[in-house]
Design a protein around this motif. Structure first.
Motif, short mmCIF file in Angstrom:
data_model
loop_
_atom_site.label_atom_id
_atom_site.label_comp_id
_atom_site.label_asym_id
_atom_site.label_seq_id
_atom_site.Cartn_x
_atom_site.Cartn_y
_atom_site.Cartn_z
N GLY A 1 0.89 -1.38 -0.25
CA GLY A 1 0.02 -0.12 -0.18
C GLY A 1 0.81 1.24 -0.06
O GLY A 1 2.05 1.53 -0.47
N SER B 1 -4.64 -1.52 2.17
CA SER B 1 -4.83 -0.41 1.65
C SER B 1 -4.78 -0.22 0.17
O SER B 1 -5.53 -0.82 -0.50
CB SER B 1 -3.70 0.59 2.45
N TYR C 1 -7.93 -3.69 4.61
CA TYR C 1 -7.84 -2.23 4.85
C TYR C 1 -8.12 -1.47 3.49
O TYR C 1 -7.68 -0.39 3.05
CB TYR C 1 -6.35 -1.73 5.24
N SER C 2 -8.95 -2.17 2.74
CA SER C 2 -9.19 -1.75 1.25
C SER C 2 -10.21 -0.47 0.94
O SER C 2 -11.17 -0.50 1.70
CB SER C 2 -9.38 -2.89 0.28
N TYR C 3 -9.96 -0.04 0.07
CA TYR C 3 -11.05 1.02 -0.76
C TYR C 3 -11.64 0.21 -2.17
O TYR C 3 -10.55 -0.69 -2.61
CB TYR C 3 -10.58 2.33 -1.00
N GLN D 1 -12.00 7.13 -3.08
CA GLN D 1 -11.40 8.01 -2.01
C GLN D 1 -11.04 9.28 -2.13
O GLN D 1 -11.00 10.11 -1.20
CB GLN D 1 -10.41 6.99 -1.20
N ARG E 1 -10.14 -6.21 7.57
CA ARG E 1 -9.69 -5.16 8.17
C ARG E 1 -9.84 -5.11 9.75
O ARG E 1 -10.60 -5.78 10.30
CB ARG E 1 -10.22 -3.70 7.59
N HIS F 1 -8.30 4.13 7.19
CA HIS F 1 -8.54 2.77 6.59
C HIS F 1 -10.02 2.53 7.53
O HIS F 1 -10.19 1.46 8.29
CB HIS F 1 -7.53 1.82 6.80
#
Length: 704
Positions: free
Chosen positions: A199, A273, A297-299, A305, A538, A548
């Motif tokens: 990330g 991330s 911990y993703s988007y 974002q 997460r 996050h």
């Protein structure tokens, strides 16, 4: 009284610093070693031409004769991910390697010096492939290995390191002691492969590096079980968010691996991330690269974002500088109404004294905050890093001349996809035209009409790239500290201007619609077109104001549902003291082997001691057990009425009068404020029911 005296003294010092310390002065430790001195006049590489959607666009054949030979460099020229990017900063010093190969004598790239003698220059940072050897000790410490006797609980790891498309690549293989010195053997390999993503926030122009020993330690449990691991510095988003480039490197690295060891039974991705974003997008854009994913911990993607993250500094500028009642906006509960993100009355605002300094320089008495928010503690300064073409990084990686010639931004990193404006700057896809900040709390009665009107009149927008200026930074050498005198990039924010009616309104920004269209076609947004098992894992970090936050997991799920694919995703959330990665691998292995999702892969949430709080199909429903224990929050665009899936970069506009007539402010009657609303939004306000204005016209409308 004493506090006011000290603040006044600080203000006087800062004013002197502002006028007498040149902003271009960098301390020695803020200047990277081996800066790029000059860039070549041309680069090579073709960009994939996408007419419909990237996943359905054939990639060209790869003519490279894999495997990459030991002692040779990997392929240099991209097949379909665009031209080679210059300037390009080499990462060998961070990777602990000798300087890269000399490839020119014209001064392009970095100077290559050995034994105090300059041998030439390297513009492409190429390194011949080599083998490195490490041992995992019984307590999973990572140590270099040179042929000594291994303990019974120690595992030998062979690492192949080289460059591919100029980025470092890594092949990690668990081996027996008898295989020491050999490249091709793989007696301990279990025929299963991990692709490790990483990330961070990056804007391109660098080779980057990966901490090899840390990566081995992080994957120690899987290496001991016989997994092989692939990774590349191109797959670390602290270096680049150019996912077509990242895809090509990953695809070609996997071909290299298969030419040596054969095709794996399956490949599982893992990474947090930006490394989670990479898995969502590559599962969508490049089917077959990954067979399953652990997105931590993703988007859903970078753009989703950026939309609300770049709102944060605009809002901070309003709270501290342009609001008529600044004191009321120092309440974190009040801010959360607008921002949607987490807040805390117990934590303190980061960089508080620098904010106070900026207020003093602006002729304002500092405003104390009561607590802190994720918007400021997690996203402060992102606008400078990714959005300002004149800033990019605090540390200079290039000569002064190159630094001034290059546009440093996330948008510039993808300029071949997003295109350029009439001034030569990459198109920004951030847009806030017609956005009614605080619309939801207005409707609920938590924000007054007057507060709503002033906020939207004064919040403004980011200036067009051609009008932006570098940040104002001075360095206090005695304190070894950079002092930011342009808090929130406020000199790059449009300011309220009086019109004929003496009503102050700051202009908004409208992005290039064609550039948004290309972002959709090139898969820079996650549409939900992924059909592999995904465990979205997460820690619950909302209370500690970490960026996050939980909500993006459900943004991704809603997009998968819009494509009829949400059964592929499982959401796992745990207390920060417990990380169920081993359980995630076990569940995915069973899923892939059986072809159906096992019960062990269901939605779930975990306590600090690792115990299961709840599991099953309903735990993340609005009143489900996990939702009550770990509640997802919101963001500034949702608080402005945007859809929860977040798949909207530029709204379609309708006249304010039509918005009122349709009852969209109800139960609040905004009819008396129509003249003011029309001044704030002369082109109209967002009608989110019409979808994204940049959505490709030849695509079916997305199912809500």
């Amino acid at each position: 009284m004493r506090r006011k005296v000290w603040l006044s003294l600080l203000g006087a010092i800062l004013v002197l610093a502002y006028y007498f310390w040149p902003s271009s002065r960098y301390p020695a430790h803020f200047i990277e070693p081996h800066p790029v001195l000059a860039q070549p006049p041309h680069s090579s590489g073709e960009l994939l031409q996408v007419s419909d959607f990237i996943a359905t666009t054939p990639r060209p054949a790869d003519p490279y004769p894999y495997p990459i030979a030991l002692g040779a460099v990997g392929p240099l020229t991209p097949l379909y991910s665009g031209s080679l990017q210059y300037p390009f900063y080499c990462g060998f010093s961070q990777q602990g390697l000798e300087p890269p190969q000399v490839d020119n004598q014209q001064g392009y790239g970095i100077a290559v010096v050995q034994d105090k003698q300059q041998l030439g220059y390297s513009q492409d940072c190429l390194h011949p492939s080599r083998l490195l050897w490490y041992r995992l000790t019984a307590d999973n410490q990572v140590r270099p290995y040179q042929g000594e006797t291994l303990g019974s609980d120690e595992q030998l790891i062979r690492v192949e390191l080289g460059t591919l498309l100029r980025f470092f690549y890594f092949v990690l293989m668990p081996v027996n002691a008898a295989e020491y010195g050999e490249r091709d053997s793989a007696e301990r390999w279990n025929q299963q492969l991990i692709y490790q993503f990483h990330g961070g926030v990056g804007i391109g122009f660098r080779q980057g590096s990966i901490n090899l020993e840390r990566m081995i330690a992080n994957r120690a449990a899987q290496l001991r079980r016989g997994y092989a691991v692939l990774s590349s510095s191109a797959n670390r988003t602290s270096h680049t968010y150019h996912f077509l480039r990242a895809e090509e490197v990953a695809v070609r690295l996997k071909r290299h691996f298969e030419s040596l060891y054969g095709k794996p039974r399956f490949t599982i991705g893992i990474g947090g991330s930006g490394g989670g974003i990479a898995q969502y997008l590559l599962a969508q854009n490049a089917p077959g690269l990954l067979d399953a994913a652990i997105a931590q911990y993703s988007y859903p993607d970078m753009l989703s974002q950026v939309v609300y993250a770049l709102d944060c500094d605009l809002l901070h500028n309003y709270y501290y500088f342009t609001a008529s009642d600044k004191a009321s906006w120092q309440s974190m509960a009040q801010r959360q109404l607008i921002e949607g993100l987490s807040t805390s009355e117990q934590q303190s605002v980061r960089f508080r004294w620098q904010i106070s300094a900026a207020q003093l320089l602006a002729g304002q008495w500092p405003t104390p905050s009561r607590g802190a928010s994720q918007c400021i503690n997690a996203w402060f300064g992102l606008s400078s890093m990714v959005h300002n073409p004149h800033q990019g990084r605090l540390k200079p990686f290039t000569s002064t001349e190159l630094r001034q010639q290059t546009h440093w931004s996330y948008w510039q990193d993808l300029v071949e996809i997003y295109g350029r404006d009439q001034h030569g700057f990459a198109h920004s896809l951030w847009d806030n035209s017609g956005v009614q900040y605080g619309l939801q709390p207005l409707r609920s009665g938590q924000l007054s009409a007057r507060q709503f009107l002033e906020l939207n009149a004064r919040i403004g927008s980011w200036l067009p790239a051609a009008q932006m200026q570098p940040e104002k930074v001075r360095f206090i050498r005695q304190l070894d500290l950079p002092l930011w005198l342009s808090s929130f990039g406020r000199h790059n924010i449009s300011q309220p201007k009086s019109n004929a009616a003496d009503f102050q309104v700051a202009p908004r920004y409208r992005a290039d619609t064609a550039a948004i269209n290309r972002a959709y076609r090139y898969g820079q947004l996650f549409l939900g077109k992924a059909q592999i098992p995904i465990i979205d894992l997460r820690h619950y970090l909302d209370p500690v104001l970490d960026m996050h936050h939980l909500e993006p997991s459900f943004m991704a799920r809603q997009r998968l549902a819009m494509q009829g694919n949400d059964d592929w995703q499982r959401i796992w959330v745990s207390h920060p003291d417990y990380t169920p990665v081993a359980a995630a691998f076990a569940a995915l292995e069973q899923w892939l082997q059986q072809g159906i999702a096992p019960d062990s892969a269901s939605d779930r949430c975990f306590a600090a001691d690792g115990s299961l709080i709840a599991a099953g199909t309903a735990v993340w429903q609005p009143n489900g057990s996990c939702s009550r224990h770990y509640p997802p929050l919101s963001n500034s665009r949702r608080q402005a009425g945007a859809p929860t899936h977040g798949l909207l970069l530029q709204c379609r506009l309708i006249p304010v009068a039509d918005f009122i007539a349709a009852g969209h402010y109800q139960p609040v009657d905004m009819t008396p404020y129509l003249p003011e609303l029309q001044q704030i939004f002369p082109d109209g306000v967002c009608d989110y029911q019409q979808g994204d204005n940049g959505w490709p016209a030849d695509w079916p409308a997305p199912a809500e």
